[in-house]
Design a protein around this motif. Sequence first.
Motif, PDB file in Angstrom:
ATOM      1  N   PHE A 204       0.863  -1.185   0.000  1.00  0.00           N
ATOM      2  CA  PHE A 204       0.000   0.000   0.000  1.00  0.00           C
ATOM      3  C   PHE A 204       0.897   1.232   0.000  1.00  0.00           C
ATOM      4  O   PHE A 204       1.704   1.419   0.911  1.00  0.00           O
ATOM      5  N   LEU A 205       0.750   2.062  -1.027  1.00  0.00           N
ATOM      6  CA  LEU A 205       1.541   3.283  -1.140  1.00  0.00           C
ATOM      7  C   LEU A 205       0.688   4.452  -0.664  1.00  0.00           C
ATOM      8  O   LEU A 205      -0.268   4.863  -1.324  1.00  0.00           O
ATOM      9  N   ASN A 207       0.624   8.466   1.427  1.00  0.00           N
ATOM     10  CA  ASN A 207       1.390   9.700   1.241  1.00  0.00           C
ATOM     11  C   ASN A 207       2.556   9.821   2.213  1.00  0.00           C
ATOM     12  O   ASN A 207       3.432  10.652   2.036  1.00  0.00           O
ATOM     13  N   HIS A 208       2.598   8.973   3.254  1.00  0.00           N
ATOM     14  CA  HIS A 208       3.654   9.103   4.243  1.00  0.00           C
ATOM     15  C   HIS A 208       4.307   7.776   4.595  1.00  0.00           C
ATOM     16  O   HIS A 208       5.163   7.732   5.476  1.00  0.00           O
ATOM     17  N   MET A 209       3.940   6.698   3.913  1.00  0.00           N
ATOM     18  CA  MET A 209       4.583   5.414   4.181  1.00  0.00           C
ATOM     19  C   MET A 209       4.253   4.413   3.087  1.00  0.00           C
ATOM     20  O   MET A 209       3.239   4.535   2.387  1.00  0.00           O
ATOM     21  N   LEU A 210       5.141   3.427   2.933  1.00  0.00           N
ATOM     22  CA  LEU A 210       4.890   2.271   2.081  1.00  0.00           C
ATOM     23  C   LEU A 210       4.701   1.080   3.011  1.00  0.00           C
ATOM     24  O   LEU A 210       5.587   0.752   3.800  1.00  0.00           O
ATOM     25  N   VAL A 211       3.540   0.453   2.924  1.00  0.00           N
ATOM     26  CA  VAL A 211       3.233  -0.696   3.776  1.00  0.00           C
ATOM     27  C   VAL A 211       3.412  -1.959   2.934  1.00  0.00           C
ATOM     28  O   VAL A 211       2.672  -2.168   1.964  1.00  0.00           O
ATOM     29  N   TRP A 212       4.385  -2.781   3.286  1.00  0.00           N
ATOM     30  CA  TRP A 212       4.680  -3.962   2.489  1.00  0.00           C
ATOM     31  C   TRP A 212       5.118  -5.086   3.433  1.00  0.00           C
ATOM     32  O   TRP A 212       4.970  -5.005   4.637  1.00  0.00           O
ATOM     33  N   GLY A 213       5.639  -6.190   2.882  1.00  0.00           N
ATOM     34  CA  GLY A 213       6.123  -7.289   3.704  1.00  0.00           C
ATOM     35  C   GLY A 213       5.010  -7.941   4.499  1.00  0.00           C
ATOM     36  O   GLY A 213       3.858  -8.011   4.062  1.00  0.00           O
ATOM     37  N   PHE A 214       5.344  -8.420   5.688  1.00  0.00           N
ATOM     38  CA  PHE A 214       4.377  -9.114   6.538  1.00  0.00           C
ATOM     39  C   PHE A 214       3.161  -8.250   6.829  1.00  0.00           C
ATOM     40  O   PHE A 214       2.015  -8.712   6.749  1.00  0.00           O
ATOM     41  N   THR A 215       3.386  -6.974   7.140  1.00  0.00           N
ATOM     42  CA  THR A 215       2.273  -6.074   7.466  1.00  0.00           C
ATOM     43  C   THR A 215       1.352  -5.892   6.265  1.00  0.00           C
ATOM     44  O   THR A 215       0.118  -5.942   6.392  1.00  0.00           O
TER      45      THR A 215
END
Length: 254
Positions: A204-205, A207-215
């Motif tokens: 999930f991209l 505006n203040h973080m890229l959420v990837w991997g296990f999360t």
Amino acid sequence: MNAGVALTPEVGPSWLRPLIDNVDRVPDAVRRRLPADVLAMVTAARATASLRRKDREAAVLVLFSGPQSGRSDGGIPDGADLLLTVRASTLRHHAGQAAFPGGASDPGDQSPVATALREAHEETGVDPSRLHPLATMERTFIAPSRFHVVPVLAYSPDPGPVHVVNEAETAMVARVPVRAFVNPENRLMVYRRTLSRRWAGPAFLLNHMLVWGFTGQVISAVLDVAGWARPWDTSDVRELDEAMSLVGEQGGLR
């Protein structure tokens, strides 16, 4: 705070009911997104880890906040959000990654729920007395850090203020609107190139973080199980560094 903490699934709001009632389906939803060779690797690593004694236990808090009632059409209320952190860039494991608050179990923790609540308080300042643990998800082995992690689903009508408690460990604490994860425009696939393989997972991209991997995998599975996911472009595949360079380019959460 470390006393045994009872699960209270009945406290969950109506809009979380599909997830609470089907939380045991989350692991299968995660596995469906993994390529066959990666799934085989993860399964083998987990089997090997179960025989070891030096791998550690951990728990993370999957905390949803928002009003008790959903919208009239049964959808997610506009005020619903999910608590996330961004780990400090100087940490040994998962530096700079967006993550659920959580961490390793302490000897005094009587359960994964107690671990998740304690760690969330230590990382974000959230008051555990305002939170309602609803259910635990399947214990998952995270190979890079050699932790067995239990995600703890929780809810609060109002968790109160949250903030970075220790800048050496945490760079950011944010209550991210659930609608930002649901929005197909914020979704993509991200891969991290290694010497032996390349495989991509849901991300999930924002505006203040890229959420990837296990999360990212857990959030993607939660959206699927809860029935919140909308069709999105799974062919948009980016290398991790490329995806990270896009953080901050959006004008705001969509």
